[in-house]
Design a protein around this motif. Structure first.
Motif, mmCIF file in Angstrom:
data_model
loop_
_atom_site.group_PDB
_atom_site.id
_atom_site.type_symbol
_atom_site.label_atom_id
_atom_site.label_comp_id
_atom_site.label_asym_id
_atom_site.label_seq_id
_atom_site.Cartn_x
_atom_site.Cartn_y
_atom_site.Cartn_z
ATOM 1 N N GLN A 184 -45.083 -36.484 6.524
ATOM 2 C CA GLN A 184 -44.621 -35.313 7.159
ATOM 3 C C GLN A 184 -43.351 -34.372 7.037
ATOM 4 O O GLN A 184 -42.654 -33.077 6.988
ATOM 5 C CB GLN A 184 -43.695 -35.469 9.223
ATOM 6 N N ARG A 185 -42.175 -34.937 5.716
ATOM 7 C CA ARG A 185 -40.459 -34.041 5.460
ATOM 8 C C ARG A 185 -41.360 -32.928 4.702
ATOM 9 O O ARG A 185 -40.571 -31.807 5.152
ATOM 10 C CB ARG A 185 -40.467 -34.607 4.238
ATOM 11 N N VAL A 209 -41.490 -30.165 8.795
ATOM 12 C CA VAL A 209 -40.989 -30.165 9.809
ATOM 13 C C VAL A 209 -39.227 -30.935 9.072
ATOM 14 O O VAL A 209 -39.105 -31.144 8.450
ATOM 15 C CB VAL A 209 -41.053 -31.223 11.133
ATOM 16 N N LYS A 210 -38.625 -29.644 9.921
ATOM 17 C CA LYS A 210 -37.365 -29.329 9.966
ATOM 18 C C LYS A 210 -36.689 -30.882 10.093
ATOM 19 O O LYS A 210 -35.496 -31.091 8.988
ATOM 20 C CB LYS A 210 -36.521 -28.877 11.062
ATOM 21 N N ASP A 211 -37.013 -31.581 10.675
ATOM 22 C CA ASP A 211 -36.231 -33.447 10.896
ATOM 23 C C ASP A 211 -36.903 -34.152 11.442
ATOM 24 O O ASP A 211 -37.336 -34.353 12.063
ATOM 25 C CB ASP A 211 -34.342 -33.149 11.941
ATOM 26 N N TYR A 212 -37.530 -35.079 10.218
ATOM 27 C CA TYR A 212 -38.883 -35.821 10.327
ATOM 28 C C TYR A 212 -37.914 -37.119 11.185
ATOM 29 O O TYR A 212 -39.527 -37.908 11.807
ATOM 30 C CB TYR A 212 -39.296 -35.963 8.799
ATOM 31 N N THR A 234 -39.408 -36.714 14.352
ATOM 32 C CA THR A 234 -41.081 -36.456 15.022
ATOM 33 C C THR A 234 -41.794 -38.192 16.339
ATOM 34 O O THR A 234 -42.223 -37.944 16.152
ATOM 35 C CB THR A 234 -41.357 -35.855 14.092
#
Length: 71
Positions: free
Chosen positions: A31-32, A35-38, A41
């Motif tokens: 996911q890294r 997404v901005k802040d994994y 999530t």
């Protein structure tokens, strides 16, 4: 070969039913880039419950396929 695949599917369903956090944590590094802040999530308790329900339905389908194949 079909029973080997059913066995693998059954293991996947059991893991999702018993410990839904494990597949989620295994997929986190993927996911890294997306997404901005994994770290933020992770699903809620309701999300994990839905994963458990999905795992139970998946196991039911695996059992159905095994029964159909055996007959």
């Amino acid at each position: 070969m079909f029973y080997v695949l059913l066995g693998l599917f059954a293991v996947m369903g059991l893991i999702q039913l018993v410990k839904p956090q494990l597949p989620w944590r295994m997929n986190r590094p993927l996911q890294r880039p997306f997404v901005k802040d994994y770290e933020a999530t992770e699903p809620t308790a309701t999300g994990y419950t839905m994963m458990r329900i999905t795992g139970a339905l998946f196991l039911a389908m695996v059992a159905f396929m095994a029964i159909i194949q055996a007959t």
